[in-house]
Design a protein around this motif. Structure first.
Motif, short mmCIF file in Angstrom:
data_model
loop_
_atom_site.label_atom_id
_atom_site.label_comp_id
_atom_site.label_asym_id
_atom_site.label_seq_id
_atom_site.Cartn_x
_atom_site.Cartn_y
_atom_site.Cartn_z
N THR A 36 -14.25 1.61 4.75
CA THR A 36 -13.46 2.79 5.10
C THR A 36 -12.24 2.99 4.22
O THR A 36 -11.70 4.11 4.13
CB THR A 36 -12.97 2.69 6.56
N GLY A 37 -11.77 1.92 3.61
CA GLY A 37 -10.55 2.00 2.81
C GLY A 37 -9.28 1.96 3.65
O GLY A 37 -8.17 2.07 3.11
N VAL A 38 -9.43 1.79 4.97
CA VAL A 38 -8.28 1.71 5.87
C VAL A 38 -7.92 0.24 6.09
O VAL A 38 -8.73 -0.54 6.61
CB VAL A 38 -8.58 2.38 7.23
N ILE A 39 -6.73 -0.14 5.68
CA ILE A 39 -6.32 -1.54 5.78
C ILE A 39 -6.09 -1.94 7.24
O ILE A 39 -5.38 -1.26 7.97
CB ILE A 39 -5.04 -1.79 4.96
N ASP A 40 -6.73 -3.03 7.64
CA ASP A 40 -6.62 -3.56 9.00
C ASP A 40 -5.72 -4.80 8.98
O ASP A 40 -6.19 -5.92 8.91
CB ASP A 40 -8.01 -3.89 9.55
N ARG A 41 -4.44 -4.56 9.03
CA ARG A 41 -3.50 -5.68 8.97
C ARG A 41 -3.44 -6.46 10.27
O ARG A 41 -3.21 -7.66 10.28
CB ARG A 41 -2.11 -5.17 8.61
N ARG A 65 -6.44 -6.84 -1.70
CA ARG A 65 -5.89 -5.53 -1.29
C ARG A 65 -5.02 -4.94 -2.40
O ARG A 65 -5.00 -3.72 -2.59
CB ARG A 65 -5.07 -5.68 -0.02
N LYS A 94 -15.43 -3.73 7.37
CA LYS A 94 -15.12 -2.36 7.76
C LYS A 94 -13.98 -1.80 6.91
O LYS A 94 -14.00 -0.62 6.50
CB LYS A 94 -14.74 -2.31 9.24
N GLU A 95 -13.00 -2.65 6.65
CA GLU A 95 -11.88 -2.24 5.79
C GLU A 95 -12.37 -1.84 4.41
O GLU A 95 -11.93 -0.83 3.84
CB GLU A 95 -10.86 -3.37 5.69
#
Length: 203
Positions: free
Chosen positions: A166-171, A46, A162-163
């Protein structure tokens, strides 16, 4: 108190934990270590999504899934072997005679450091489950737990893919899945202590 526990501890000190239960417990202990490594690799990727860092995440997922498959195979083989040998009946008889509080007292002396001693409570749960549902029933439940850990890993991998897309971090998924995996030694390493007490009861 301590009569059964003292004898079982003495035999365990002399002989160690027996296979295949030792190998199974050790394999599931690796689930926690591999989860920690995977979480670390994801954190590194990341920060810097180089080819090498992304490969390290894929390698960590591969190692974690392979270890769970190995654990499932070990358990499946011993279930089949004991079905043929009739070992379950002998173990059920011994489990029925096991004094849970007596044996748990020995473990509490060495692993009861926290106000809520998870290992001791897990041991008690395991022995009670064996008495209520049979030793094979306990390992049937354990088979379901290994399957749940496998599904947990698959969920984590899907979230990671998916992260990346999409580039959206799934913490949150990382935290949830890692917590589920690092709990495994509290049950599966304890499992070898559970069955050892039954196996060595009359030694």
């Amino acid at each position: 108190m301590g009569q059964q526990g003292d004898r079982i501890f003495a035999v365990t000190a002399e002989r160690g934990f027996p296979d295949p239960w030792l190998s199974f417990g050790d394999s599931l202990c690796n689930e926690s270590a591999l989860s920690t490594e995977l979480k670390r690799a994801i954190g590194t990727a990341r920060k810097e999504d180089t080819e090498g860092n992304l490969f390290a995440v894929d390698a960590a997922f591969t190692a974690k899934k392979a270890n769970l498959k190995h654990s499932a195979r070990l358990l499946s083989q011993v279930l089949a072997d004991y079905d043929v040998s009739g070992e379950w009946e002998r173990l059920d008889e011994k489990a029925e005679r096991l004094d849970i509080e007596d044996v748990a007292e020995n473990w509490a002396r060495v692993v009861g450091l926290h106000p809520y001693p998870i290992v001791v409570e897990s041991l008690k749960f395991n022995w009670r489950y064996m008495k209520a549902h049979g030793v094979r029933g306990f390992y049937g439940m354990t088979t379901g737990y290994v399957a749940a850990l496998t599904a947990n890993t698959e969920r984590w991998e899907v979230a990671w893919r998916k992260e990346r897309e999409t580039g959206v971090i799934d913490r949150l998924t990382t935290i949830e899945c890692d917590l589920a995996s690092i709990e495994a030694p509290m049950h599966c390493d304890t499992c070898k202590k559970t069955i050892t007490a039954v196996l060595y009861l009359d030694e």
